[in-house]
Structures are given as C-alpha cells and as structure tokens.
Write an enzyme that holds these catalytic residues in place. Structure first.
Site, PDB file in Angstrom:
ATOM      1  N   TYR A 288      39.283 -27.316 -13.476  1.00 37.41           N
ATOM      2  CA  TYR A 288      38.072 -25.982 -14.235  1.00 37.41           C
ATOM      3  C   TYR A 288      37.534 -25.366 -13.015  1.00 37.41           C
ATOM      4  O   TYR A 288      36.851 -26.570 -12.511  1.00 37.41           O
ATOM      5  CB  TYR A 288      37.598 -26.921 -15.247  1.00 37.41           C
ATOM      6  CG  TYR A 288      38.125 -27.702 -16.100  1.00 37.41           C
ATOM      7  CD1 TYR A 288      38.660 -28.344 -16.161  1.00 37.41           C
ATOM      8  CD2 TYR A 288      38.241 -26.618 -17.438  1.00 37.41           C
ATOM      9  CE1 TYR A 288      39.506 -29.076 -17.137  1.00 37.41           C
ATOM     10  CE2 TYR A 288      38.621 -26.991 -18.404  1.00 37.41           C
ATOM     11  CZ  TYR A 288      39.846 -28.517 -18.868  1.00 37.41           C
ATOM     12  OH  TYR A 288      40.459 -28.607 -19.982  1.00 37.41           O
TER      13      TYR A 288
ATOM     14  N   PRO B  86      38.495 -23.289 -25.255  1.00 33.54           N
ATOM     15  CA  PRO B  86      39.139 -24.233 -25.182  1.00 33.54           C
ATOM     16  C   PRO B  86      38.880 -25.038 -23.818  1.00 33.54           C
ATOM     17  O   PRO B  86      38.878 -25.627 -23.381  1.00 33.54           O
ATOM     18  CB  PRO B  86      40.435 -23.423 -25.233  1.00 33.54           C
ATOM     19  CG  PRO B  86      39.987 -21.887 -25.087  1.00 33.54           C
ATOM     20  CD  PRO B  86      38.463 -22.243 -25.791  1.00 33.54           C
TER      21      PRO B  86
ATOM     22  N   LYS C 182      39.887 -29.016 -26.490  1.00 36.77           N
ATOM     23  CA  LYS C 182      39.566 -30.481 -28.183  1.00 36.77           C
ATOM     24  C   LYS C 182      39.803 -30.027 -28.949  1.00 36.77           C
ATOM     25  O   LYS C 182      40.403 -30.160 -30.040  1.00 36.77           O
ATOM     26  CB  LYS C 182      37.573 -30.321 -28.427  1.00 36.77           C
ATOM     27  CG  LYS C 182      37.381 -31.338 -26.956  1.00 36.77           C
ATOM     28  CD  LYS C 182      37.865 -32.231 -26.800  1.00 36.77           C
ATOM     29  CE  LYS C 182      37.409 -33.094 -25.327  1.00 36.77           C
ATOM     30  NZ  LYS C 182      38.603 -34.477 -25.089  1.00 36.77           N
TER      31      LYS C 182
ATOM     32  N   HIS D 165      47.236 -38.357 -17.572  1.00 35.35           N
ATOM     33  CA  HIS D 165      46.454 -37.838 -15.935  1.00 35.35           C
ATOM     34  C   HIS D 165      45.307 -39.021 -16.405  1.00 35.35           C
ATOM     35  O   HIS D 165      45.006 -39.761 -17.681  1.00 35.35           O
ATOM     36  CB  HIS D 165      45.519 -36.636 -15.910  1.00 35.35           C
ATOM     37  CG  HIS D 165      46.546 -35.818 -15.848  1.00 35.35           C
ATOM     38  ND1 HIS D 165      47.038 -35.327 -14.651  1.00 35.35           N
ATOM     39  CD2 HIS D 165      47.949 -35.567 -16.031  1.00 35.35           C
ATOM     40  CE1 HIS D 165      47.661 -33.909 -14.239  1.00 35.35           C
ATOM     41  NE2 HIS D 165      47.732 -33.840 -15.544  1.00 35.35           N
TER      42      HIS D 165
ATOM     43  N   TYR E 137      35.117 -35.620 -22.213  1.00 38.93           N
ATOM     44  CA  TYR E 137      36.852 -34.956 -21.677  1.00 38.93           C
ATOM     45  C   TYR E 137      37.661 -36.388 -22.128  1.00 38.93           C
ATOM     46  O   TYR E 137      37.710 -35.512 -22.901  1.00 38.93           O
ATOM     47  CB  TYR E 137      36.288 -34.816 -20.508  1.00 38.93           C
ATOM     48  CG  TYR E 137      37.376 -34.064 -20.127  1.00 38.93           C
ATOM     49  CD1 TYR E 137      38.993 -34.537 -20.109  1.00 38.93           C
ATOM     50  CD2 TYR E 137      37.210 -32.378 -20.282  1.00 38.93           C
ATOM     51  CE1 TYR E 137      40.161 -34.208 -20.096  1.00 38.93           C
ATOM     52  CE2 TYR E 137      38.825 -32.205 -20.007  1.00 38.93           C
ATOM     53  CZ  TYR E 137      39.946 -32.052 -19.690  1.00 38.93           C
ATOM     54  OH  TYR E 137      41.304 -31.729 -19.409  1.00 38.93           O
TER      55      TYR E 137
HETATM   56  P1  FAS Z   1      47.364 -23.720 -36.209  1.00 43.37           P
HETATM   57  O1  FAS Z   1      46.286 -22.363 -36.361  1.00 43.37           O
HETATM   58  O2  FAS Z   1      47.225 -24.544 -36.004  1.00 43.37           O
HETATM   59  O3  FAS Z   1      47.885 -23.601 -38.307  1.00 43.37           O
HETATM   60  C1  FAS Z   1      47.309 -22.630 -38.950  1.00 43.37           C
HETATM   61  C2  FAS Z   1      49.278 -22.668 -39.720  1.00 43.37           C
HETATM   62  O4  FAS Z   1      49.131 -22.556 -41.501  1.00 43.37           O
HETATM   63  C3  FAS Z   1      49.795 -21.929 -38.811  1.00 43.37           C
HETATM   64  O5  FAS Z   1      51.424 -22.202 -38.771  1.00 43.37           O
HETATM   65  C4  FAS Z   1      49.752 -20.535 -39.601  1.00 43.37           C
HETATM   66  O6  FAS Z   1      50.525 -19.137 -39.500  1.00 43.37           O
HETATM   67  C5  FAS Z   1      49.558 -21.013 -41.484  1.00 43.37           C
HETATM   68  N1  FAS Z   1      48.310 -20.521 -42.632  1.00 43.37           N
HETATM   69  C6  FAS Z   1      47.378 -19.598 -42.307  1.00 43.37           C
HETATM   70  N2  FAS Z   1      47.441 -19.140 -43.101  1.00 43.37           N
HETATM   71  C7  FAS Z   1      48.169 -19.286 -43.989  1.00 43.37           C
HETATM   72  C8  FAS Z   1      48.417 -19.351 -45.367  1.00 43.37           C
HETATM   73  N3  FAS Z   1      47.440 -18.582 -46.260  1.00 43.37           N
HETATM   74  N4  FAS Z   1      49.333 -19.303 -46.214  1.00 43.37           N
HETATM   75  C9  FAS Z   1      50.545 -20.297 -45.654  1.00 43.37           C
HETATM   76  N5  FAS Z   1      49.544 -20.605 -44.865  1.00 43.37           N
HETATM   77  C10 FAS Z   1      49.108 -20.509 -43.736  1.00 43.37           C
HETATM   78  N6  FAS Z   1      43.320 -26.088 -28.255  1.00 43.37           N
HETATM   79  C11 FAS Z   1      42.860 -26.408 -27.051  1.00 43.37           C
HETATM   80  O7  FAS Z   1      42.376 -27.981 -27.338  1.00 43.37           O
HETATM   81  N7  FAS Z   1      43.817 -26.390 -25.596  1.00 43.37           N
HETATM   82  C12 FAS Z   1      43.747 -24.438 -25.312  1.00 43.37           C
HETATM   83  O8  FAS Z   1      44.469 -24.771 -25.038  1.00 43.37           O
HETATM   84  C13 FAS Z   1      43.749 -24.249 -27.292  1.00 43.37           C
HETATM   85  N8  FAS Z   1      44.402 -22.542 -26.799  1.00 43.37           N
HETATM   86  C14 FAS Z   1      44.083 -22.004 -27.854  1.00 43.37           C
HETATM   87  C15 FAS Z   1      45.003 -20.489 -27.916  1.00 43.37           C
HETATM   88  C16 FAS Z   1      45.084 -19.732 -29.045  1.00 43.37           C
HETATM   89  C17 FAS Z   1      45.568 -18.136 -28.946  1.00 43.37           C
HETATM   90  C18 FAS Z   1      44.417 -19.847 -30.003  1.00 43.37           C
HETATM   91  C19 FAS Z   1      44.856 -19.240 -31.230  1.00 43.37           C
HETATM   92  C20 FAS Z   1      44.414 -21.167 -30.119  1.00 43.37           C
HETATM   93  C21 FAS Z   1      43.868 -22.047 -29.143  1.00 43.37           C
HETATM   94  N9  FAS Z   1      43.506 -23.811 -29.543  1.00 43.37           N
HETATM   95  C22 FAS Z   1      43.242 -24.038 -28.518  1.00 43.37           C
HETATM   96  C23 FAS Z   1      42.791 -24.386 -30.106  1.00 43.37           C
HETATM   97  C24 FAS Z   1      45.273 -24.889 -30.887  1.00 43.37           C
HETATM   98  O9  FAS Z   1      45.322 -25.610 -30.519  1.00 43.37           O
HETATM   99  C25 FAS Z   1      44.512 -25.259 -32.426  1.00 43.37           C
HETATM  100  O10 FAS Z   1      42.992 -26.177 -32.265  1.00 43.37           O
HETATM  101  C26 FAS Z   1      45.367 -25.742 -33.503  1.00 43.37           C
HETATM  102  O11 FAS Z   1      46.348 -24.862 -33.613  1.00 43.37           O
HETATM  103  C27 FAS Z   1      44.916 -26.808 -34.788  1.00 43.37           C
HETATM  104  O12 FAS Z   1      46.079 -26.890 -35.347  1.00 43.37           O
HETATM  105  P2  FAS Z   1      45.515 -26.040 -37.163  1.00 43.37           P
HETATM  106  O13 FAS Z   1      44.526 -26.827 -37.579  1.00 43.37           O
HETATM  107  O14 FAS Z   1      46.897 -27.142 -37.582  1.00 43.37           O
HETATM  108  O15 FAS Z   1      45.567 -24.414 -36.977  1.00 43.37           O
HETATM  109  C1  PHB Z   2      46.035 -26.149 -21.934  1.00 45.59           C
HETATM  110  O1  PHB Z   2      46.900 -26.749 -20.589  1.00 45.59           O
HETATM  111  O2  PHB Z   2      46.367 -24.905 -22.325  1.00 45.59           O
HETATM  112  C2  PHB Z   2      44.725 -26.158 -21.447  1.00 45.59           C
HETATM  113  C3  PHB Z   2      44.530 -27.500 -20.317  1.00 45.59           C
HETATM  114  C4  PHB Z   2      43.006 -27.730 -20.382  1.00 45.59           C
HETATM  115  C5  PHB Z   2      41.623 -26.972 -21.541  1.00 45.59           C
HETATM  116  C6  PHB Z   2      42.331 -25.603 -22.664  1.00 45.59           C
HETATM  117  C7  PHB Z   2      43.961 -25.541 -22.157  1.00 45.59           C
HETATM  118  O3  PHB Z   2      41.080 -27.100 -22.013  1.00 45.59           O
END
Ligand code: FAS
Ligand code: PHB
Length: 403
Positions: free
Chosen positions: A210, A302, A306, A83, A394
């Site tokens: 958005y 979110p 980022k 995009h 962005y």
């Molecule tokens: P993660 O949380 O992805 O990974 C951490 C890992 O560590 C997991 O696999 C977990 O099982 C493991 N772990 C935890 N405790 C442990 C322990 N004690 N021992 C061993 N392993 C352990 N970001 C966006 O940019 N856009 C979004 O739309 C968006 N939506 C999201 C929705 C939700 C519900 C959540 C929770 C996050 C969202 N995020 C979004 C943010 C998300 O994408 C994170 O930034 C991304 O997963 C970060 O990656 P990690 O740092 O690897 O952490």
């Molecule tokens: C998504 O595709 O899940 C998404 C895209 C943009 C955002 C947050 C989530 O700002």
C-alpha cells in the site's frame, strides 16, 4: 397495461429465497444446502457474466476458514498465497511491514474473488441447488406476512413462496429498496477519486504494498505466480481510455520507493477498469423475513481489503441463525443478526475510511494535510502498539462465535 409475459400460478416454494448469485448468495446457498435447508438463488446475470467480474483479492483468515468449512477450500489452499503481513510505503522512501502474524497470530490469503465465486458455483451445481440465471423484475412481497418473491424468467412471470428472503444482490440490487423508508436509515460517504485497476500476466511483487505518495495512492497485489493486480488512484472523471499501459506503469512505478518500483515487472494489461470509492451502510440489516447480506447492506472503499470479507461474515451469521431456526426452532440468533452484523460492519467501515484517508491525496488537501499523513505513518512506524492496532484491523475484526 398489456401483459408482456404469460402469468402463472405459484410454481415454486422454498424455505429461503436468495436474491443474488455473487459470493454472498452462493456461499449462503451452499451452507444452507449442507444443512438440508431448501433454498433457491435468483441471479439477474448469466453465470459467465458473474464469474467474469474482477474484484477483491484478499481473504481474511476467518473467510479462509469459513470457505474451508463450506467445503470449497481445496483450490484456494492449493493456488492461494498465504501472507503473514502487508507492506506500506510512503513519500517515496519510507517503508514498514504490518506484521499481522506477529501481532494477531493470523495470516491472510491472496486469492481472487473470481476464483472464490467459481469454486462456489462448482460446489452448488454439484448439490443441484436451483440457481436461476437471467431472471428479471425481481420483486419482494409481504415481508412481514406471507413473504414471497415474484420474478420473470424466459418471459414467464413466476412466484416463489418462501419463509425468508436473503438480499445478497449487491449495492445496486432491489432488496434494500424493499425496506420501508420509514424504517431505513442510510449512511454514505463518496470519495473524490477512483481506483484504476490493471491485471497483467506478470510475476507480482512478493508482498502486497500500500503506497502513499504526493502523486496519489498505489497498490500492488496478486492473483497467482504469473498474474499481478495493481491499482493507482485516479481522478473520478478519468476514463479507462485515458490510460495507456505505458502511462499506467510509469505512474505506478513513480509512486513506489525506487528500490521497490524498479522490481515491478510490467507487461500488457489483460484487464483495465476504474472503480469509484464509497462508504455506505444501511440500517437495519433485517426487516421481517428479509435479511440483507454483503454489498446489499454496506460498501467500503477497497483500501482495507474488506468488502468481500464483510460479506462473508454476514453470511456466517445468517447461516447460523437460519440453521438454529430450522433445526432448533429458536430465533435468538436471527433476532440478533442485524445488531451483531452491524457492529462488525461499522468497525470495518471506520478502518476502511481511515486507511483511505491516510493513504490517498484529496483534491482540497493542503500541504499541511499531506505532511500530517506522513507524520501519522511515521508515528505508526515508531510505535509497536500502533503497528499492533493496525495489524489487528487489517487481519479482520473478530467474528462473534455462533458455533
Ligand atoms: P455482489 O455485488 O458481488 O453480487 C451481487 C449479485 O446480485 C450480482 O451477481 C448481481 O448480478 C446480482 N443482482 C443484482 N441485482 C439483482 C436483482 N435485482 N435480481 C437478481 N440478482 C441481482 N472488495 C475487496 O475486498 N477488495 C477489492 O479490491 C474490491 N474491488 C471491487 C471492485 C468493484 C468494481 C466492485 C463493484 C466491488 C469491489 N469490492 C472489493 C467489493 C466486492 O468484492 C464486494 O464486497 C463483493 O462482491 C460482495 O459480494 P456480494 O455481496 O455477493 O455482492
Ligand atoms: C486486490 O488484490 O484486488 C486487492 C488487494 C487489497 C486491497 C484491495 C484490492 O486492499
């Protein structure tokens, strides 16, 4: 206390222990392995559980380039959707394009986090770096001395001696807790609403949208030509079962300008979940041998897309710092890790907070507040300078070039 598991002498030694097998941990493992730096990933969940998580959907161009550099860009480049900008709508009638390509020269890629993590798992398993799943009771020891990690797997207590520990275990992990309270400072803001997200096997809108509306925020995103991702702001007290598909689609469409909303193709949800929104930063991101990466160190709402991208820039800095340590015997980059990573984190935290404040309805919000939100969007529409500034943020803040 009776021992519930057999103890045994240190059976593992590595250079870098990585706690967490999400996108941060797996990308770091892959990059370090390609440098010949030994590492072991300790993940508490199964591989299937990790890969089943539906989360982020937008990759900044810096993240796209880093994933290509790691050798996991092939499916992303084939299936991802590039995009050149994103669209904003407000008050049911106004719209604008935030043209990141025009103002920054950078595009962004719509490619789901679950696909990124799948690609990373496939690449790491090809090079046979140890990824230990279903580990429990992970504990970090002697971070300023003979650093090591203990954990339990298959009922057996084990010890992993290591030079460094990468805390990639997310917001609810154990790494951040290992930093002494006397050293650590946490900053947090919790938002009084959540995002209800739906995945549907329907053609998405061509662009990301958005939407600011007096009924609440909405977002239209995508995963592929036949997989759409939509969100609506909802009360934090809502439960998924409060939202039938019909209620979701009606509410989503009601928040868009009619000519856009009428183009949304609805269908059965195949995933539906509510995520809370918070801003969080912990300082420092390093303590002795421990380096925090990604959600273990910071969380953004979110709204700015980022979270995943910040995690990947942390990984870039840590990869370059550890490579300099082992290949050049210098720690000048590692010594700057926390300072440099936090600079980009805080700029991104501010942007994500600002986008969230601008586009959401807050419970205590007055009609004056709602009108000033619209006025701020109208002022951005009227100013190319403001649009350029929004596009720069962005598209993603610059990642300091560490080679
Ligand atoms: P993660 O949380 O992805 O990974 C951490 C890992 O560590 C997991 O696999 C977990 O099982 C493991 N772990 C935890 N405790 C442990 C322990 N004690 N021992 C061993 N392993 C352990 N970001 C966006 O940019 N856009 C979004 O739309 C968006 N939506 C999201 C929705 C939700 C519900 C959540 C929770 C996050 C969202 N995020 C979004 C943010 C998300 O994408 C994170 O930034 C991304 O997963 C970060 O990656 P990690 O740092 O690897 O952490
Ligand atoms: C998504 O595709 O899940 C998404 C895209 C943009 C955002 C947050 C989530 O700002």
């Amino acid at each position: 206390m009776t021992q519930t598991h057999k103890t045994q002498t240190p059976v593992l030694k590595t250079q870098v222990a990585i706690i967490g097998g999400g996108p941060s941990g797996m990308l770091l493992s892959l990059l370090l392995s390609k440098e010949g730096i030994d590492n072991v990933v300790l993940e508490r969940s199964s591989r299937d559980h990790v890969l089943a998580r539906i989360r982020a959907g937008v990759l900044e161009w810096g993240s796209v380039e880093l994933l290509r550099r790691a050798g996991v860009g092939a499916r992303m480049d084939r299936d991802g959707h590039v995009h050149n900008g994103t669209r904003v709508a407000w008050q049911g009638e106004h719209t604008m394009l935030i043209d990141s390509k025009k103002w920054t020269g950078k595009s962004f890629m719509a490619y789901g986090q679950s696909y990124v993590t799948e690609d990373l798992y496939a690449a790491v398993s090809e090079i046979e770096t140890p990824v230990l799943h279903d580990v429990s009771d992970v504990q970090l020891h002697e971070l300023t001395g003979a650093s090591h990690v203990t954990f339990v797997q298959d009922g057996v207590a084990q010890r992993l001696d290591c030079d460094f520990i990468a805390g990639c275990d997310g917001f609810h992990g154990v790494s951040r807790q290992a930093i002494p309270a006397s050293v650590q400072k946490n900053y947090e803001k919790v938002y009084p609403f959540g995002w209800l997200g739906v995945l549907s096997e329907t053609p998405p809108l061509p662009d990301l949208w958005y939407v600011q509306h007096e009924r609440g925020f909405a977002l239209a995103s995508q995963r592929s030509a036949m997989l759409s991702r939509y969100y609506v702001q909802c009360p934090i007290t809502d439960r998924v079962e409060d939202w039938s598909d019909e209620r979701f689609w009606n509410e989503l469409i009601a928040r868009f300008p009619p000519e856009i909303g009428s183009a949304i193709i609805t269908g059965p949800s195949i995933e539906k979940s509510i995520a809370p929104l918070r801003s969080f930063v912990t300082e420092p991101m390093r303590y002795g041998a421990l380096f925090l990466c990604g959600d273990a160190a910071h969380i953004v709402p979110p709204t700015g897309a980022k979270g995943l991208n910040l995690a990947l820039s942390d990984v870039y800095y840590l990869w370059r710092g550890l490579t300099q340590h082992y290949q050049q015997g210098s720690d000048t980059l590692l010594d700057r890790y926390s300072e440099v990573a936090l600079d980009r984190v805080w700029k991104t935290e501010r942007f994500s907070w600002w986008m969230t404040s601008l586009l959401h309805v807050f419970p205590e919000q007055s009609s004056f507040d709602h009108r000033t939100q619209a006025a701020e969007l109208n002022s951005i529409l009227a100013s190319e300078h403001a649009q350029a500034w929004l596009a720069e943020q962005y598209a993603g803040f610059p990642v300091e070039d560490w080679g």
